[in-house]
Motif scaffolding. Sequence first.
Motif, PDB file in Angstrom:
ATOM      1  N   TRP A 180       0.716  -1.265   0.014  1.00  0.00           N
ATOM      2  CA  TRP A 180       0.139  -0.109   0.013  1.00  0.00           C
ATOM      3  C   TRP A 180       0.919   1.467   0.081  1.00  0.00           C
ATOM      4  CZ3 TRP A 180      -4.580   0.274  -1.690  1.00  0.00           C
ATOM      5  CH2 TRP A 180      -5.403  -0.829  -1.512  1.00  0.00           C
ATOM      6  N   THR A 181       1.797   1.394   0.691  1.00  0.00           N
ATOM      7  CA  THR A 181       2.851   2.331   0.598  1.00  0.00           C
ATOM      8  C   THR A 181       3.486   2.620  -0.822  1.00  0.00           C
ATOM      9  OG1 THR A 181       3.464   1.819   2.934  1.00  0.00           O
ATOM     10  CG2 THR A 181       4.622   3.673   1.932  1.00  0.00           C
ATOM     11  N   ASN A 182       3.761   1.549  -1.516  1.00  0.00           N
ATOM     12  CA  ASN A 182       4.417   1.620  -2.856  1.00  0.00           C
ATOM     13  C   ASN A 182       3.309   2.198  -3.754  1.00  0.00           C
ATOM     14  OD1 ASN A 182       6.640   0.599  -2.278  1.00  0.00           O
ATOM     15  ND2 ASN A 182       6.127  -1.515  -3.023  1.00  0.00           N
ATOM     16  N   ARG A 183       1.907   1.854  -3.650  1.00  0.00           N
ATOM     17  CA  ARG A 183       0.844   2.634  -4.202  1.00  0.00           C
ATOM     18  C   ARG A 183       0.752   3.979  -4.052  1.00  0.00           C
ATOM     19  NH1 ARG A 183      -5.082  -0.160  -4.798  1.00  0.00           N
ATOM     20  NH2 ARG A 183      -3.687  -1.950  -5.459  1.00  0.00           N
ATOM     21  N   ALA A 184       0.872   4.377  -2.654  1.00  0.00           N
ATOM     22  CA  ALA A 184       0.959   5.981  -2.426  1.00  0.00           C
ATOM     23  C   ALA A 184       2.101   6.491  -2.927  1.00  0.00           C
ATOM     24  CB  ALA A 184       1.166   5.878  -0.814  1.00  0.00           C
ATOM     25  N   LEU A 185       3.216   5.889  -3.223  1.00  0.00           N
ATOM     26  CA  LEU A 185       4.406   6.547  -4.051  1.00  0.00           C
ATOM     27  C   LEU A 185       4.047   6.556  -5.595  1.00  0.00           C
ATOM     28  CD1 LEU A 185       7.139   7.567  -3.823  1.00  0.00           C
ATOM     29  CD2 LEU A 185       7.954   5.256  -4.051  1.00  0.00           C
ATOM     30  N   ASP A 186       3.267   5.547  -6.102  1.00  0.00           N
ATOM     31  CA  ASP A 186       2.840   5.762  -7.352  1.00  0.00           C
ATOM     32  C   ASP A 186       1.770   7.084  -7.634  1.00  0.00           C
ATOM     33  OD1 ASP A 186       4.024   3.419  -8.275  1.00  0.00           O
ATOM     34  OD2 ASP A 186       2.133   2.123  -7.878  1.00  0.00           O
ATOM     35  N   TYR A 187       0.905   7.221  -6.706  1.00  0.00           N
ATOM     36  CA  TYR A 187       0.280   8.463  -6.665  1.00  0.00           C
ATOM     37  C   TYR A 187       1.047   9.698  -6.530  1.00  0.00           C
ATOM     38  CZ  TYR A 187      -4.406   5.861  -5.833  1.00  0.00           C
ATOM     39  OH  TYR A 187      -5.318   4.845  -6.262  1.00  0.00           O
ATOM     40  N   ALA A 188       1.927   9.561  -5.547  1.00  0.00           N
ATOM     41  CA  ALA A 188       2.723  11.071  -5.428  1.00  0.00           C
ATOM     42  C   ALA A 188       3.652  11.054  -6.902  1.00  0.00           C
ATOM     43  CB  ALA A 188       3.790  10.628  -4.304  1.00  0.00           C
ATOM     44  N   SER A 189       3.829  10.014  -7.530  1.00  0.00           N
ATOM     45  CA  SER A 189       4.658  10.273  -8.844  1.00  0.00           C
ATOM     46  C   SER A 189       3.906  10.913  -9.970  1.00  0.00           C
ATOM     47  CB  SER A 189       5.199   8.691  -9.241  1.00  0.00           C
ATOM     48  OG  SER A 189       6.176   8.423  -8.239  1.00  0.00           O
ATOM     49  N   GLU A 190       2.652  10.587  -9.868  1.00  0.00           N
ATOM     50  CA  GLU A 190       1.628  11.318 -10.926  1.00  0.00           C
ATOM     51  C   GLU A 190       1.502  12.720 -10.632  1.00  0.00           C
ATOM     52  OE1 GLU A 190      -2.896  11.481 -12.433  1.00  0.00           O
ATOM     53  OE2 GLU A 190      -2.253   9.489 -11.440  1.00  0.00           O
ATOM     54  N   LEU A 191       1.607  12.901  -9.169  1.00  0.00           N
ATOM     55  CA  LEU A 191       1.401  14.561  -8.830  1.00  0.00           C
ATOM     56  C   LEU A 191       2.880  15.176  -9.093  1.00  0.00           C
ATOM     57  CD1 LEU A 191      -0.601  13.771  -5.496  1.00  0.00           C
ATOM     58  CD2 LEU A 191      -1.395  14.895  -7.637  1.00  0.00           C
ATOM     59  N   ASP A 192       3.694  14.495  -9.143  1.00  0.00           N
ATOM     60  CA  ASP A 192       5.174  15.037  -9.330  1.00  0.00           C
ATOM     61  C   ASP A 192       5.527  15.930  -8.024  1.00  0.00           C
ATOM     62  OD1 ASP A 192       7.581  15.803 -10.365  1.00  0.00           O
ATOM     63  OD2 ASP A 192       6.911  17.257 -11.590  1.00  0.00           O
ATOM     64  N   ASP A 193       4.920  15.474  -6.928  1.00  0.00           N
ATOM     65  CA  ASP A 193       5.140  16.089  -5.631  1.00  0.00           C
ATOM     66  C   ASP A 193       6.235  15.679  -4.788  1.00  0.00           C
ATOM     67  OD1 ASP A 193       4.870  16.815  -2.915  1.00  0.00           O
ATOM     68  OD2 ASP A 193       2.471  17.230  -2.916  1.00  0.00           O
ATOM     69  N   PRO A 194       7.275  16.493  -4.810  1.00  0.00           N
ATOM     70  CA  PRO A 194       8.535  16.137  -4.047  1.00  0.00           C
ATOM     71  C   PRO A 194       8.489  16.076  -2.217  1.00  0.00           C
ATOM     72  CG  PRO A 194       8.692  18.211  -4.679  1.00  0.00           C
ATOM     73  CD  PRO A 194       7.573  17.690  -5.258  1.00  0.00           C
ATOM     74  N   VAL A 195       7.626  16.676  -1.842  1.00  0.00           N
ATOM     75  CA  VAL A 195       7.058  16.545  -0.694  1.00  0.00           C
ATOM     76  C   VAL A 195       6.559  15.303  -0.019  1.00  0.00           C
ATOM     77  CG1 VAL A 195       6.157  17.482   1.692  1.00  0.00           C
ATOM     78  CG2 VAL A 195       7.147  18.931  -0.107  1.00  0.00           C
ATOM     79  N   LEU A 196       5.502  14.960  -0.972  1.00  0.00           N
ATOM     80  CA  LEU A 196       4.776  13.939  -0.615  1.00  0.00           C
ATOM     81  C   LEU A 196       5.597  12.497  -0.975  1.00  0.00           C
ATOM     82  CD1 LEU A 196       2.124  12.228   0.127  1.00  0.00           C
ATOM     83  CD2 LEU A 196       1.202  12.614  -2.221  1.00  0.00           C
ATOM     84  N   SER A 197       6.376  12.549  -1.923  1.00  0.00           N
ATOM     85  CA  SER A 197       7.148  11.474  -2.376  1.00  0.00           C
ATOM     86  C   SER A 197       8.222  11.404  -1.132  1.00  0.00           C
ATOM     87  CB  SER A 197       8.014  11.659  -3.735  1.00  0.00           C
ATOM     88  OG  SER A 197       6.898  11.670  -4.740  1.00  0.00           O
ATOM     89  N   ALA A 198       8.735  12.412  -0.760  1.00  0.00           N
ATOM     90  CA  ALA A 198       9.920  12.170   0.181  1.00  0.00           C
ATOM     91  C   ALA A 198       9.160  11.390   1.624  1.00  0.00           C
ATOM     92  CB  ALA A 198      10.377  13.639   0.643  1.00  0.00           C
ATOM     93  N   TYR A 199       8.109  12.008   1.805  1.00  0.00           N
ATOM     94  CA  TYR A 199       7.301  11.506   3.000  1.00  0.00           C
ATOM     95  C   TYR A 199       7.223   9.862   3.041  1.00  0.00           C
ATOM     96  CZ  TYR A 199       4.341  10.680   7.010  1.00  0.00           C
ATOM     97  OH  TYR A 199       3.613  10.153   8.127  1.00  0.00           O
TER      98      TYR A 199
END
Length: 394
Positions: A180-199
């Motif tokens: 599930w955390t990997n899925r969250a990273l997939d979403y963050a990658s679409e958003l191109d959000d460095p803060v969310l990706s880092a978290y």
Amino acid sequence: MKTKLQAARVARGWSQAQLMDALEDAAERLGMELPSRTSLKTQVSMFENGRREPGADYQALFSEVYEATRAELGLALETAPSQLDALPRQTSLQIPSPTATPEVLGYLKSVFIQHAQAEPLVGPRFLVPAVQSQVPLIEELCKEASGPLREDVVRVGARYAEFLGWLHQDTGDSELAMLWTNRALDYASELDDPVLSAYVFQRRSNIAAEAGQAGYAIGLANAALKQARKLPNQVQAVALRARANSHALLGQADDCARALDEARAIADKGEGDSDGLAGYCSVAYVEMEAANCAIQLQRPHEAVETLETSLTHWPAEQQRDRGLCLARLATAYAQLEDVEGAYNAASQAVAIAQTTGSARILAELGRLQSHLTPWGKLVEIAELNRLLGSMRGT
């Protein structure tokens, strides 16, 4: 041998109970009736084990639930009628897919806040099904959302997926936690959000560390800090805490100390986390994590001093984390050969573990047991070991 039907459930991260919830929802949409919950559980187990082929109605339900063809699920296209065929049917209604609107997103956000507020008090056991039940709606919204609302939908999906990862981590299931955390990273990658990706990277580091993969964990923590200067203070601090924990697991005391010093200094500068991702990362939080590092590095005196101070002003709403703090304190006492102190702290931690179902507290108490081996014949310690064994089902 795992059947395609079972593999489809595992890929979704569902328990059989969650699958039955989805089947009941699908049956209602399709105007079908299902047998009792007990009978349904038996049927599902037999279908997944390959001992019985699902009838036509069950095949339709599985296809609806998994959004897959019968062939993809390993089901025969023609088969004998199922027991559902004998049940009366209601008229099937075509229910339109949900549409992303500010109101629907507002609902999902408000429910998320309620779950997040409840989690430290009740633990993951009762929240996983509740949070999981929102995922199909989010997935439907993601299929159709476009324009200005799509970013909001994807961001909501990221928060739910990351939260599910955390809940599974607290139940002790590192595989589902990482999924599930990997899925969250997939979403963050679409958003191109460095803060969310880092978290999310530092969350993956936490999961890897707790699974005993220290080398992998430090790589993930480093990935979280790749653009450290662009991160809000609290997100940067919590990622540094993940790096420190990885160094402690590897026995690298100096590197651990440097990371903790940086985390304290940054956390002390204030919040700066407008999304509330790491709102919990205060100086006090970093200190508690520093105590855990001290235990890993066999420095129990440092850990006891920090944890005892923390417990004197622990927030009432953070009950689960209080249990983890007590379990760590018990381990530190045991390292100092203070058996009475270890037993008293462990007894309080056990009570909280029973209430919240937190596997992380139970795992820390398991670490404690190895330190209490020399006193295993004492009545209190023997009873504590018996109780912990029963909680693990051993």
